[in-house]
Enzyme design. Structure first.
Site, short mmCIF file in Angstrom:
data_model
loop_
_atom_site.label_atom_id
_atom_site.label_comp_id
_atom_site.label_asym_id
_atom_site.label_seq_id
_atom_site.Cartn_x
_atom_site.Cartn_y
_atom_site.Cartn_z
N ASP A 17 -41.10 3.27 -12.36
CA ASP A 17 -42.37 2.78 -12.87
C ASP A 17 -42.30 2.76 -14.39
O ASP A 17 -41.83 3.74 -15.00
CB ASP A 17 -43.50 3.72 -12.43
CG ASP A 17 -44.67 3.01 -11.80
OD1 ASP A 17 -45.09 1.99 -12.35
OD2 ASP A 17 -45.18 3.47 -10.76
N ASP A 52 -46.50 -1.28 -14.47
CA ASP A 52 -47.89 -0.94 -14.28
C ASP A 52 -48.79 -1.91 -15.05
O ASP A 52 -48.48 -2.28 -16.19
CB ASP A 52 -48.12 0.49 -14.78
CG ASP A 52 -49.49 1.03 -14.47
OD1 ASP A 52 -49.85 1.08 -13.28
OD2 ASP A 52 -50.19 1.41 -15.43
N HIS A 65 -50.10 4.34 -4.21
CA HIS A 65 -50.68 5.59 -4.73
C HIS A 65 -52.10 5.43 -5.26
O HIS A 65 -52.72 6.42 -5.62
CB HIS A 65 -49.79 6.10 -5.86
CG HIS A 65 -49.73 5.15 -7.02
ND1 HIS A 65 -49.04 3.97 -6.98
CD2 HIS A 65 -50.30 5.19 -8.24
CE1 HIS A 65 -49.17 3.33 -8.12
NE2 HIS A 65 -49.94 4.04 -8.91
N ASP A 66 -52.62 4.21 -5.30
CA ASP A 66 -53.96 3.96 -5.85
C ASP A 66 -54.99 3.59 -4.78
O ASP A 66 -56.16 3.43 -5.10
CB ASP A 66 -53.92 2.79 -6.85
CG ASP A 66 -53.35 3.18 -8.20
OD1 ASP A 66 -53.44 4.36 -8.56
OD2 ASP A 66 -52.81 2.30 -8.89
#
Length: 538
Positions: A103, A205, A332-333
């Site tokens: 990431d 991201d 993960h969100d």
């Protein structure tokens, strides 16, 4: 450099397994997952049949946004391990045929990053304009109406500079100024640092937010007629984010990233595009922009209706001939898909159906840790909430902690085998019963299904890189599409509803390739039980 002419890039149609390092495996008893834990479980990851591993941030961070507030782009967070641990992880992943993807959070840093600490000191220091600073209006208010994704104004005052600085997320995540060439060069050198260490690519991201509007124009409102509950649930969604992000100028930032990637062989850069899907094809695809990316169309869907999937491919992707997509239902969100689509604290049949749909849609698959176990969302008590979103809206929204809880490895072990200490988030009993070791012993488990599914996908080129053609089916139950390659044609039929239904096949298929749930065929009449599906060769 890059892929040889005519050779299919390794990432097209690949299955990428996302690991949230804090919650994968803890080897030192501090309750937080680490790099050695990931290394220890590489055989498990490889056994799934996936092609690559994507790690959420592992860099030093004050962890106000758990790694997405980076304080050192070229280091390893102490709780995660050392650079030696990382180098060994890269080596061990490659030894198992796994690509390793990191990431990268280049849109913003932590306010503890040395760049920001220098920038805030004065208006004329060497890094004075490395971040987005501006004057207050005459009455002391911020310069425009931009709202931060985590609530409130996207501007915070700093007394040293006597100016506002822009932060699209937390006030502790100041926005880098991509209008400054020195900032862009520094960020590109960050990419080279990790590429030189052997990583195979990056997930970027909020890749839609690198370049802001230099004139700081107000974002327009979402028209009243277009507003849904999702808009009203969170004030920032009441505006169209076309000036604080999603600008046409952001295309050149994506091109700069791609230019760096092209300096190395067989590397991948894919972006997260969480707003304004219409800009997706501007930022990704072709030979000079990001290789690929994903939007939130599936991630934020709670309906599980066929039109969601047809509309995405037919209306958004079909005009973008240059763009090979990613497909993803979980990360993960986002609330885990089993819960989002009606499984509450668990529904293995739904988990299998969702996995089969994920693996048969056209695209590079992004699969989140625990998805192969059918893990549902964890319903957390207030005392456990650590995510700033949950802290803001609890109990109406509990934020993102519920999808970030530790992986359950051993059903009978303390903390399900994740740690010998106290875990940073709890492991509920309805995860413990779905632990990896329990599913290893069950040929009918979600884990066994996932492994078989990925293997079967790889055996059919039509599922890996074939085109997709949707077939009209009435109602809100049946989703039908073909996957077609030069030598193969497959028919994929899914009943996404909770009711039994019948669908007439256009032609008698040659044979069944995949199935889940109760599916029976009588000539060209196909009876599908609730939440079932099948793939046929034609």
């Amino acid at each position: 450099m890059g892929a040889e002419a005519g050779k299919k890039p390794w990432w097209q149609g690949a299955v990428v397994y996302q690991i949230y390092p804090r919650s994968f495996l803890d080897t030192n008893g501090d309750g937080v997952g680490d790099l050695k834990g990931i290394e220890r479980k590489l055989d498990y990851v490889a056994s799934l049949g996936v092609d690559a591993v994507w790690l959420s941030p592992i860099y030093p961070s004050p962890n106000r946004d758990f790694g997405y507030d980076v304080s050192d782009y070229c280091g390893i967070a102490p709780e995660m391990g050392t650079m030696e641990d990382f180098d060994r992880l890269v080596k061990e992943a490659h030894a198992r045929g796994l690509k390793l993807i990191l990431d990268q959070v280049l849109s913003h840093t932590s306010d503890q990053h040395p760049w920001f600490q220098e920038s805030l000191l004065s208006r004329n220091n060497p890094k004075a304009d490395w971040y987005v600073w501006t004057e207050a209006q005459e009455d002391g208010t911020p310069p425009n109406n931009w709202l931060a994704a985590f609530g409130g104004a996207a501007w915070s005052w700093h007394p040293l500079r006597q100016q506002y600085y822009f932060h699209k997320f937390l006030k502790s995540q100041p926005k880098l100024n991509f209008h400054n060439p020195d900032v862009v060069d520094a960020c590109m050198d960050v990419l080279r640092f990790w590429l030189d260490r052997g990583v195979d690519g990056f997930r970027l991201d909020v890749a839609n937010s690198y370049v802001h509007d230099e004139h700081l124009r107000d974002n327009p409102p979402v028209p009243m007629a277009e507003r849904t509950f999702a808009n009203w649930a969170h004030a920032p969604r009441l505006q169209r984010h076309i000036y604080d992000a999603n600008t046409p100028e952001n295309e050149w930032a994506m091109k700069r990233v791609r230019k760096v990637m092209n300096e190395y062989d067989e590397r991948l850069a894919f972006g997260e595009f969480s707003e304004e899907p219409s800009m997706f094809g501007v930022y990704a695809g072709g030979m000079d922009r990001l290789h690929t990316g994903y939007t939130f169309d599936f991630l934020e869907d709670w309906t599980f209706q066929p039109k969601v999937f047809r509309t995405y491919f037919d209306e958004l992707l079909m005009p973008l001939e240059h763009l090979w997509p990613c497909v993803t239902f979980s990360n993960h969100d986002i609330v885990r898909p089993v819960t989002r689509w009606g499984g509450g604290q668990g529904d293995d049949q739904l988990a299998k159906l969702a996995l089969m749909l994920l693996m048969t849609l056209k695209g590079t698959v992004l699969m989140y840790q625990g998805e192969e176990l059918g893990l549902p969302e964890v319903d957390l008590e207030r005392k456990w909430i650590q995510d700033p979103v949950g802290d803001l809206y609890f109990p109406f929204s509990k934020g993102r902690d519920g999808c970030r809880t530790p992986m359950p490895w051993e059903a009978a072990a303390p903390e399900a085998g994740f740690t010998s200490g106290a875990p940073w988030l709890p492991v509920p009993d309805y995860h413990r019963v779905r632990a990896a070791d329990a599913q290893e012993k069950d040929a009918a488990s979600v884990l066994a299904f996932a492994r078989d599914l990925i293997a079967r996908r790889k055996a059919h080129e039509a599922l890996v890189t074939g085109e997709i053609r949707f077939i009209e089916a009435e109602g809100d139950a049946i989703l039908v599409f073909e996957r077609v390659s030069a030598d193969e044609r497959l028919l994929c039929v899914f009943n996404l509803s909770r009711n039994e239904t019948v669908w007439l096949l256009p032609a008698a298929p040659k044979g069944e390739v995949l199935n889940v749930g109760a599916v029976t065929r009588d000539g060209t009449s196909l009876k599908l039980g609730p939440r079932s599906g099948a793939v046929f060769s034609l």
